[in-house]
Design an enzyme around this catalytic site. Structure first.
Site, PDB file in Angstrom:
ATOM      1  N   ARG A  37       0.832  -1.210   0.000  1.00 17.67           N
ATOM      2  CA  ARG A  37       0.000   0.000   0.000  1.00 17.67           C
ATOM      3  C   ARG A  37       0.871   1.266   0.000  1.00 17.67           C
ATOM      4  O   ARG A  37       0.452   2.299  -0.521  1.00 17.67           O
ATOM      5  CB  ARG A  37      -0.939  -0.001   1.209  1.00 17.67           C
ATOM      6  CG  ARG A  37      -2.175  -0.855   0.969  1.00 17.67           C
ATOM      7  CD  ARG A  37      -3.117  -0.817   2.142  1.00 17.67           C
ATOM      8  NE  ARG A  37      -4.440  -1.301   1.754  1.00 17.67           N
ATOM      9  CZ  ARG A  37      -5.351  -1.725   2.603  1.00 17.67           C
ATOM     10  NH1 ARG A  37      -5.101  -1.748   3.896  1.00 17.67           N
ATOM     11  NH2 ARG A  37      -6.520  -2.144   2.164  1.00 17.67           N
ATOM     12  N   LYS A 203     -13.580  -9.700   7.763  1.00 17.36           N
ATOM     13  CA  LYS A 203     -14.538  -8.605   7.978  1.00 17.36           C
ATOM     14  C   LYS A 203     -15.898  -9.018   7.395  1.00 17.36           C
ATOM     15  O   LYS A 203     -16.383  -8.451   6.416  1.00 17.36           O
ATOM     16  CB  LYS A 203     -14.035  -7.320   7.323  1.00 17.36           C
ATOM     17  CG  LYS A 203     -12.765  -6.756   7.969  1.00 17.36           C
ATOM     18  CD  LYS A 203     -12.305  -5.499   7.246  1.00 17.36           C
ATOM     19  CE  LYS A 203     -10.991  -4.992   7.805  1.00 17.36           C
ATOM     20  NZ  LYS A 203     -10.387  -3.943   6.953  1.00 17.36           N
ATOM     21  N   GLY A 361      -6.268  -5.309   1.440  1.00 15.26           N
ATOM     22  CA  GLY A 361      -4.965  -5.136   2.068  1.00 15.26           C
ATOM     23  C   GLY A 361      -4.315  -6.478   2.356  1.00 15.26           C
ATOM     24  O   GLY A 361      -3.177  -6.747   1.938  1.00 15.26           O
ATOM     25  N   GLY A 385     -12.637  -3.874   1.218  1.00 14.08           N
ATOM     26  CA  GLY A 385     -14.000  -3.372   1.397  1.00 14.08           C
ATOM     27  C   GLY A 385     -14.325  -2.334   0.339  1.00 14.08           C
ATOM     28  O   GLY A 385     -15.443  -2.309  -0.204  1.00 14.08           O
TER      29      GLY A 385
HETATM   30  N1  LIG Z   1     -11.316 -18.929   8.933  1.00 11.52           N
HETATM   31  C1  LIG Z   1     -10.841 -17.778   9.389  1.00 11.52           C
HETATM   32  N2  LIG Z   1     -11.004 -17.411  10.661  1.00 11.52           N
HETATM   33  C2  LIG Z   1     -10.518 -16.250  11.122  1.00 11.52           C
HETATM   34  N3  LIG Z   1      -9.846 -15.349  10.365  1.00 11.52           N
HETATM   35  C3  LIG Z   1      -9.667 -15.663   9.084  1.00 11.52           C
HETATM   36  C4  LIG Z   1     -10.145 -16.874   8.521  1.00 11.52           C
HETATM   37  N4  LIG Z   1      -9.791 -16.892   7.222  1.00 11.52           N
HETATM   38  C5  LIG Z   1      -9.122 -15.759   6.982  1.00 11.52           C
HETATM   39  N5  LIG Z   1      -9.023 -15.013   8.090  1.00 11.52           N
HETATM   40  C6  LIG Z   1      -8.317 -13.724   8.270  1.00 11.52           C
HETATM   41  O1  LIG Z   1      -8.868 -12.733   7.439  1.00 11.52           O
HETATM   42  C7  LIG Z   1      -7.963 -11.638   7.457  1.00 11.52           C
HETATM   43  C8  LIG Z   1      -8.143 -10.792   6.219  1.00 11.52           C
HETATM   44  O2  LIG Z   1      -9.504 -10.418   6.094  1.00 11.52           O
HETATM   45  P1  LIG Z   1     -10.007  -9.013   5.534  1.00 11.52           P
HETATM   46  O3  LIG Z   1     -11.484  -9.116   5.445  1.00 11.52           O
HETATM   47  O4  LIG Z   1      -9.420  -7.905   6.356  1.00 11.52           O
HETATM   48  O5  LIG Z   1      -9.395  -9.009   4.053  1.00 11.52           O
HETATM   49  P2  LIG Z   1      -8.597  -7.893   3.254  1.00 11.52           P
HETATM   50  O6  LIG Z   1      -8.088  -8.512   2.018  1.00 11.52           O
HETATM   51  O7  LIG Z   1      -7.551  -7.267   4.115  1.00 11.52           O
HETATM   52  O8  LIG Z   1      -9.630  -6.776   2.938  1.00 11.52           O
HETATM   53  P3  LIG Z   1      -9.653  -5.257   3.502  1.00 11.52           P
HETATM   54  O9  LIG Z   1      -8.690  -4.503   2.657  1.00 11.52           O
HETATM   55  O10 LIG Z   1     -11.088  -4.845   3.341  1.00 11.52           O
HETATM   56  O11 LIG Z   1      -9.261  -5.293   4.949  1.00 11.52           O
HETATM   57  C9  LIG Z   1      -6.584 -12.251   7.575  1.00 11.52           C
HETATM   58  O12 LIG Z   1      -5.907 -11.652   8.638  1.00 11.52           O
HETATM   59  C10 LIG Z   1      -6.863 -13.756   7.837  1.00 11.52           C
HETATM   60  O13 LIG Z   1      -6.070 -14.309   8.876  1.00 11.52           O
HETATM   61  O1  LIG Z   2      -7.852  -2.394   5.179  1.00 13.43           O
HETATM   62  C1  LIG Z   2      -8.769  -1.781   4.634  1.00 13.43           C
HETATM   63  O2  LIG Z   2      -9.711  -2.344   4.030  1.00 13.43           O
HETATM   64  C2  LIG Z   2      -8.733  -0.263   4.639  1.00 13.43           C
HETATM   65  O3  LIG Z   2      -7.505   0.239   5.100  1.00 13.43           O
HETATM   66  C3  LIG Z   2      -9.895   0.290   5.462  1.00 13.43           C
HETATM   67  O4  LIG Z   2      -9.770  -0.111   6.795  1.00 13.43           O
HETATM   68  P1  LIG Z   2     -11.075  -0.249   7.715  1.00 13.43           P
HETATM   69  O5  LIG Z   2     -11.839  -1.451   7.227  1.00 13.43           O
HETATM   70  O6  LIG Z   2     -10.544  -0.386   9.114  1.00 13.43           O
HETATM   71  O7  LIG Z   2     -11.865   1.024   7.528  1.00 13.43           O
END
Ligand SMILES: Nc1ncnc2c1ncn2[C@@H]1O[C@H](COP(=O)(O)OP(=O)(O)OP(=O)(O)O)[C@@H](O)[C@H]1O
Ligand SMILES: O=C(O)[C@H](O)COP(=O)(O)O
Length: 404
Positions: A37, A203, A361, A385
């Site tokens: 990022r 999330k 991310g 998201g």
């Molecule tokens: N079965 C599970 N139980 C708990 N956590 C999980 C599981 N599978 C994946 N994860 C966790 O999900 C996290 C990533 O989820 P997240 O929704 O933040 O995705 P992202 O790609 O970072 O999207 P964003 O940019 O919106 O944050 C990782 O840290 C991973 O360890």
């Molecule tokens: O990791 C992300 O998706 C962005 O940095 C936004 O973070 P947030 O879900 O905590 O608002």
């Protein structure tokens, strides 16, 4: 939206330019584990600095409580990394709008860059109250003459620095936002089919809603990660102590019914890796897990990755795709014992001849940390998201504010 090049053509020399970036990078004990990022926004910052602007970089990191500084969420490591990437000293203000920020900005000379401390240390940044957010935006506006929005990962947040600040300053969109929107726009228009979407991550409540929109768009939706257990529960299976969004179970049932009615393949894990304890992400001591059928998760165990049969199944569902969008690791990839599912999805994308977009991310970080070549994918989005909400067709506050 005014572009960064249009802004540069107007001249920024000597101006204080506030760049809202998304420097929300994964950290392990203060060390950045993936700087994607920061690299993504670096060209915007470098361009502004080269044009003689006094650049103030701001971002959130994590989800601190909004009650002042929390060292674990400091942007100091990100500021240091940005300096390395730019090959120049980057000043760091230890607060966001206080004495340190004011002094640091006042000391900036033309072409120099400063990072101010985590926006979310201030309650006003994320407040739902317009007046409270506005008051914080007023304080931020005092620091700058011009605003550049380039934190694509946060454009779906109606936060002071994303939504309210651009209304107070002349503004433009940075190069990262322009690129991201350009690619995602293609996925909202006619896509080449089969169009396969892979959803995982943690999330869950933020991300389930996208399925509503995707049911009218995608041919197949493969569910993994933390999201899978709400679906498995909705099918009537025991999910033990896995992540479960109880208040969404009825919604998920409706999604499953609609998928069946409309012929969209909604695919769920058939086996999972489960354990009685969450893995040790620091020491990475070997995990104590077993592989079970998705219908047979023990009541005292948690699902932490998709199993080998699911990996094969999902790879086969991706193989003939022409377009793939993937958000969210399908397991706790930060631990090597639970990274296999996420690796299999990444490999599946690369083995297909599809146009592939990876968003988020952690998803983007996972691809790089697990050793894949990021350039082999069609597009790696910095927004998870944010990209999902864009695909949902929602008005994103951070983009709307730049248009106004
Ligand atoms: N079965 C599970 N139980 C708990 N956590 C999980 C599981 N599978 C994946 N994860 C966790 O999900 C996290 C990533 O989820 P997240 O929704 O933040 O995705 P992202 O790609 O970072 O999207 P964003 O940019 O919106 O944050 C990782 O840290 C991973 O360890
Ligand atoms: O990791 C992300 O998706 C962005 O940095 C936004 O973070 P947030 O879900 O905590 O608002």
């Amino acid at each position: 939206m005014k572009t960064i090049d249009e802004l540069l053509a107007e001249g920024v020399k000597g101006k204080r330019v506030f760049v809202r970036a998304d420097l929300n990078v994964p950290l392990a004990e203060g060390t950045i584990t993936d700087d994607g990022r920061i690299r993504a926004v670096q060209p915007t910052i470098a361009k502004l600095a080269a044009a003689g602007a006094r650049v103030i970089v701001a971002s959130h990191l994590g989800r601190p409580k909004g009650t002042g500084a929390e060292p674990a969420f400091s942007l100091a490591p990100a500021a240091a990394r940005l300096g390395e990437l730019l090959g120049t000293d980057v000043a760091f203000a230890t607060d966001t709008v206080g004495a340190s920020a004011k002094e640091t900005v006042a000391a900036l000379t033309d072409g120099r860059v400063a990072v101010i401390e985590n926006l979310r240390f201030n309650a006003g940044e994320t407040s739902k109250d317009d007046a409270e957010r506005g008051a914080f935006a007023d304080q931020l506006a005092e620091l700058a003459d011009v605003y550049v929005g380039d934190g694509f990962g946060a454009v779906h947040r109606k936060h002071a620095s994303v939504f309210d600040l651009p209304a107070r300053l002349p503004h433009a969109a940075g190069g990262l936002i322009a690129t991201e929107v350009g690619v995602l726009k293609k996925l909202t228009a006619e896509v080449e089919r089969p169009y396969v979407v892979v959803l995982g991550g943690a999330k869950v409540s933020d991300k389930l809603a996208v399925i509503d929109e995707l049911l009218g768009k995608a041919d197949r939706i493969l569910i993994g990660g933390g999201m899978a257990y709400t679906f498995l529960h909705a099918k009537g299976y025991e999910v033990g102590i896995s992540l479960l969004q109880k208040d969404q179970v009825e919604v998920v049932k409706e999604y499953m019914k609609r998928a069946e009615d409309t012929g969209v393949e909604l695919v769920l894990p058939v086996d999972v890796l489960v354990s009685a304890e969450f893995p040790d992400l620091k020491g990475k001591t070997p995990a104590n897990f077993e592989i079970v059928d998705a219908q047979a998760i023990p009541a005292d165990k948690e699902g932490l990755d998709i199993g080998p049969r699911t990996r094969e199944l999902y790879a086969s569902k991706i193989a003939d795709a022409k377009t793939v969008f993937w958000n969210g690791p399908v397991g706790v990839f930060e631990h090597p014992d639970y990274a296999g599912g996420t690796s299999a999805i990444a490999q599946g994308l690369l083995d297909s001849s599809a146009f592939t977009v990876v968003g988020g991310g952690d998803s983007a970080a996972a691809v790089r940390i697990l050793g894949f070549d990021e350039n082999a994918f069609g597009h790696i989005s910095t927004g998870g998201g944010a990209s999902l909400e864009y695909l949902e067709g929602k008005t994103l506050p951070g983009l709307a504010a730049l248009e106004g």
